[in-house]
Design a protein around this motif. Structure first.
Motif: not given
Length: 299
Positions: A179, A183, A212, A241
């Motif tokens: 994640f 990101s 995500a 998340m």
């Protein structure tokens, strides 16, 4: 409960790291993305150390794992105490380091019937102190320290002591790394719209969406392994998340209150240990709580 072992997850983390290197290499030679991708190599190189440090302790014996957690707790407490001490104008680094080591030992040795109520009491006390006292008071800083990192680290240490739960912590590490990494990559390539400009100016909605998407894709891929159920893995992905973002923002809020960019550094590129593991601590604790609520067990 997803039947994912520590051994399989360690292999999955290593495989994902190699895939990440190949992806970054490809982006570094494509003209449209090279300018944004090439500066990420120092960060990616530091990820090798983080991956090794995040995986290796779970392959050790229980006493050695406890030793690693105590050392991490001392460093995290020192870093958090340093930053909260700057905010309150009172030195609290050494006291916070000792307190987090004691929290670790309590979480490791106390039964779950005691740890969970203690964690809730610690959280409520922290919220009360943070709300009742001024932003720069010592008691207010102590309250924020109890909220984060003390309370999630307590649950994290308890889960680490339980063989049925410890694979969830490594799973949390794996998913948080996916994640966070995507990101960051998505933010560099596509980022335009700030997500939380006051707390974390570099985070963007585009980066969040990229992270995500990658997290959901990897989680669904893991559900193809014998044992995990797709709906359970989807629930885990959403939990990770939300918790990872919460941990990151809690860490950022403490730094902004103290007027610093990073916690006391352990790595030049990454900052302090708490800069590295803030999301993991909260996500690991959240998955342990989810397992308790769902009645999961692991092999």
């Amino acid at each position: 409960m997803p039947q994912l072992t520590v051994g399989f997850l360690a292999w999955a983390v290593g495989f994902a790291f190699i895939c990440g290197a190949l992806l970054l290499a490809a982006l570094s030679v494509i003209p449209a993305t090279a300018r944004a991708a090439r500066p990420l190599w120092p960060v990616f190189a530091s990820e090798a150390v983080i991956v090794a440090g995040g995986v290796a302790p779970w392959l050790l014996s229980a006493p050695l794992l406890l030793g690693c957690l105590m050392a991490a707790g001392a460093r995290i407490g020192f870093e958090s105490g340093t930053v909260h001490g700057l905010a309150s104008g009172r030195p609290m680094a050494m006291a916070a380091a000792l307190l987090l080591v004691l929290v670790c030992l309590f979480g490791w040795f106390a039964p779950g019937s005691v740890v969970l109520p203690a964690g809730l009491a610690m959280l409520l006390l922290g919220v009360s102190l943070a709300r009742l006292d001024g932003a720069r008071s010592l008691s207010g800083s102590l309250g924020r320290f109890l909220i984060f990192p003390a309370t999630p680290f307590l649950i994290f240490a308890y889960a680490a002591s339980q063989p049925p739960l410890s694979p969830l912590l490594l799973l949390a590490f794996f998913l948080v790394e996916i994640f966070d990494s995507f990101s960051l990559l998505g933010g560099k390539l596509f980022g335009k719209t700030p997500l939380v400009p006051r707390l974390s100016p570099k985070k963007t909605w585009e980066g969040l969406a990229t992270g995500a998407f990658a997290l959901l894709a990897v989680t669904l891929a893991l559900s193809a392994w014998p044992g995990p159920h797709a709906l359970s893995m989807l629930l885990i992905a959403v939990t990770v998340m939300i918790a990872a973002l919460a941990g990151d923002l809690l860490g950022s809020a403490a730094k902004r209150r103290a007027g610093v960019k990073d916690y006391p550094p352990v790595m030049k590129v990454q900052g302090g240990l708490l800069d590295i593991v803030d999301s993991w601590i909260v996500a690991g604790a959240a998955l342990a709580g989810l397992a308790a609520v769902m009645g999961w067990t692991a092999s």
